[in-house]
Motif scaffolding. Structure first.
Motif, PDB file in Angstrom:
ATOM      1  N   LYS A  86       1.454  15.105 -15.069  1.00 52.84           N
ATOM      2  CA  LYS A  86       2.444  14.022 -14.965  1.00 52.84           C
ATOM      3  C   LYS A  86       2.988  13.886 -13.542  1.00 52.84           C
ATOM      4  O   LYS A  86       4.186  13.853 -13.310  1.00 52.84           O
ATOM      5  CB  LYS A  86       3.567  14.226 -15.981  1.00 52.84           C
ATOM      6  CG  LYS A  86       3.083  14.107 -17.416  1.00 52.84           C
ATOM      7  CD  LYS A  86       4.213  14.258 -18.398  1.00 52.84           C
ATOM      8  CE  LYS A  86       3.725  14.119 -19.817  1.00 52.84           C
ATOM      9  NZ  LYS A  86       2.749  15.116 -20.244  1.00 52.84           N
ATOM     10  N   CYS A  87       2.064  13.798 -12.606  1.00 52.34           N
ATOM     11  CA  CYS A  87       2.419  13.767 -11.188  1.00 52.34           C
ATOM     12  C   CYS A  87       1.955  12.472 -10.530  1.00 52.34           C
ATOM     13  O   CYS A  87       0.831  12.017 -10.739  1.00 52.34           O
ATOM     14  CB  CYS A  87       1.787  14.971 -10.489  1.00 52.34           C
ATOM     15  SG  CYS A  87       2.274  15.146  -8.760  1.00 52.34           S
ATOM     16  N   ILE A  88       2.841  11.911  -9.746  1.00 49.94           N
ATOM     17  CA  ILE A  88       2.559  10.718  -8.927  1.00 49.94           C
ATOM     18  C   ILE A  88       2.588  11.177  -7.482  1.00 49.94           C
ATOM     19  O   ILE A  88       3.539  11.834  -7.044  1.00 49.94           O
ATOM     20  CB  ILE A  88       3.605   9.626  -9.183  1.00 49.94           C
ATOM     21  CG1 ILE A  88       3.548   9.182 -10.642  1.00 49.94           C
ATOM     22  CG2 ILE A  88       3.406   8.441  -8.226  1.00 49.94           C
ATOM     23  CD1 ILE A  88       4.739   8.362 -11.102  1.00 49.94           C
ATOM     24  N   ARG A  89       1.536  10.837  -6.741  1.00 47.56           N
ATOM     25  CA  ARG A  89       1.435  11.228  -5.335  1.00 47.56           C
ATOM     26  C   ARG A  89       1.309   9.986  -4.465  1.00 47.56           C
ATOM     27  O   ARG A  89       0.707   8.997  -4.878  1.00 47.56           O
ATOM     28  CB  ARG A  89       0.222  12.123  -5.115  1.00 47.56           C
ATOM     29  CG  ARG A  89       0.297  13.471  -5.789  1.00 47.56           C
ATOM     30  CD  ARG A  89      -1.053  14.190  -5.638  1.00 47.56           C
ATOM     31  NE  ARG A  89      -1.035  15.561  -6.082  1.00 47.56           N
ATOM     32  CZ  ARG A  89      -1.300  15.959  -7.320  1.00 47.56           C
ATOM     33  NH1 ARG A  89      -1.588  15.080  -8.262  1.00 47.56           N
ATOM     34  NH2 ARG A  89      -1.283  17.234  -7.641  1.00 47.56           N
ATOM     35  N   ILE A  90       1.848  10.072  -3.268  1.00 40.84           N
ATOM     36  CA  ILE A  90       1.772   8.963  -2.313  1.00 40.84           C
ATOM     37  C   ILE A  90       1.295   9.490  -0.976  1.00 40.84           C
ATOM     38  O   ILE A  90       1.731  10.551  -0.522  1.00 40.84           O
ATOM     39  CB  ILE A  90       3.144   8.280  -2.126  1.00 40.84           C
ATOM     40  CG1 ILE A  90       3.638   7.698  -3.446  1.00 40.84           C
ATOM     41  CG2 ILE A  90       3.070   7.200  -1.037  1.00 40.84           C
ATOM     42  CD1 ILE A  90       5.029   7.089  -3.378  1.00 40.84           C
ATOM     43  N   MET A  91       0.410   8.729  -0.346  1.00 38.58           N
ATOM     44  CA  MET A  91       0.002   8.974   1.037  1.00 38.58           C
ATOM     45  C   MET A  91       0.214   7.655   1.779  1.00 38.58           C
ATOM     46  O   MET A  91      -0.437   6.655   1.478  1.00 38.58           O
ATOM     47  CB  MET A  91      -1.461   9.383   1.130  1.00 38.58           C
ATOM     48  CG  MET A  91      -1.997   9.405   2.548  1.00 38.58           C
ATOM     49  SD  MET A  91      -1.371  10.746   3.555  1.00 38.58           S
ATOM     50  CE  MET A  91      -2.400  12.082   2.965  1.00 38.58           C
ATOM     51  N   MET A  92       1.184   7.645   2.701  1.00 36.25           N
ATOM     52  CA  MET A  92       1.431   6.474   3.549  1.00 36.25           C
ATOM     53  C   MET A  92       0.843   6.732   4.922  1.00 36.25           C
ATOM     54  O   MET A  92       1.011   7.820   5.475  1.00 36.25           O
ATOM     55  CB  MET A  92       2.927   6.224   3.717  1.00 36.25           C
ATOM     56  CG  MET A  92       3.563   5.461   2.635  1.00 36.25           C
ATOM     57  SD  MET A  92       5.253   5.015   3.139  1.00 36.25           S
ATOM     58  CE  MET A  92       5.996   4.943   1.527  1.00 36.25           C
ATOM     59  N   HIS A  93       0.178   5.735   5.454  1.00 32.25           N
ATOM     60  CA  HIS A  93      -0.339   5.790   6.815  1.00 32.25           C
ATOM     61  C   HIS A  93       0.592   4.923   7.669  1.00 32.25           C
ATOM     62  O   HIS A  93       0.684   3.714   7.443  1.00 32.25           O
ATOM     63  CB  HIS A  93      -1.772   5.265   6.866  1.00 32.25           C
ATOM     64  CG  HIS A  93      -2.678   6.027   5.957  1.00 32.25           C
ATOM     65  ND1 HIS A  93      -3.023   5.580   4.705  1.00 32.25           N
ATOM     66  CD2 HIS A  93      -3.252   7.237   6.102  1.00 32.25           C
ATOM     67  CE1 HIS A  93      -3.806   6.473   4.131  1.00 32.25           C
ATOM     68  NE2 HIS A  93      -3.961   7.487   4.949  1.00 32.25           N
ATOM     69  N   VAL A  94       1.292   5.567   8.605  1.00 36.47           N
ATOM     70  CA  VAL A  94       2.370   4.913   9.345  1.00 36.47           C
ATOM     71  C   VAL A  94       2.129   5.021  10.847  1.00 36.47           C
ATOM     72  O   VAL A  94       1.784   6.095  11.349  1.00 36.47           O
ATOM     73  CB  VAL A  94       3.730   5.574   8.988  1.00 36.47           C
ATOM     74  CG1 VAL A  94       4.868   4.937   9.752  1.00 36.47           C
ATOM     75  CG2 VAL A  94       3.977   5.480   7.487  1.00 36.47           C
TER      76      VAL A  94
END
Length: 123
Positions: A86-94
């Motif tokens: 039950k995990c949500i992951r985010i990778m933002m390229h900034v």
């Protein structure tokens, strides 16, 4: 220079409203801790474990004012035996001049176990 900013959060159940609320909380913390302007974001990848299929977590980012033009892709996280559920992951390229060591990666709720060495956020 483009830097990756990571974040992750867990939810208690496969519920669309809870998923969006948790993703909003994670994104808000990532934005605040790293002073992210949506115009500096190249793209964002958002994944969810296979036990979360009630909602696209990217909906949370789409509802933020100024973020409607940021390219976002949702995907399913690899299903690994014994992996965090039950995990949500985010990778933002900034685009940023911040040094790699000064990027603040955000891990909330049960996701703190993923990278305790990078834990910098208050939970």
């Amino acid at each position: 220079m483009v830097r990756g900013i990571r974040g992750a959060i867990t939810v208690k159940q496969n519920d669309g409203a809870e998923m969006v609320e948790a993703t909003e909380r994670l994104i808000a913390d990532m934005i605040e801790q790293n002073k992210i302007d949506p115009d500096s974001v190249c793209s964002a990848f958002i994944s969810a474990t296979n036990d979360l299929d009630a909602m696209f977590p990217a909906r949370a980012l789409r509802e933020l004012k100024g973020w409607e033009y940021v390219p976002v892709m949702c995907m399913q996280e690899l299903s690994i035996k014994g992996g965090l559920e039950k995990c949500i992951r985010i990778m933002m390229h900034v685009n940023t001049e911040v040094a790699q060591k000064d990027i603040r990666h955000i891990y909330l709720e049960g996701a703190v176990v993923l990278r305790p060495d990078l834990q910098q956020s208050t939970n």
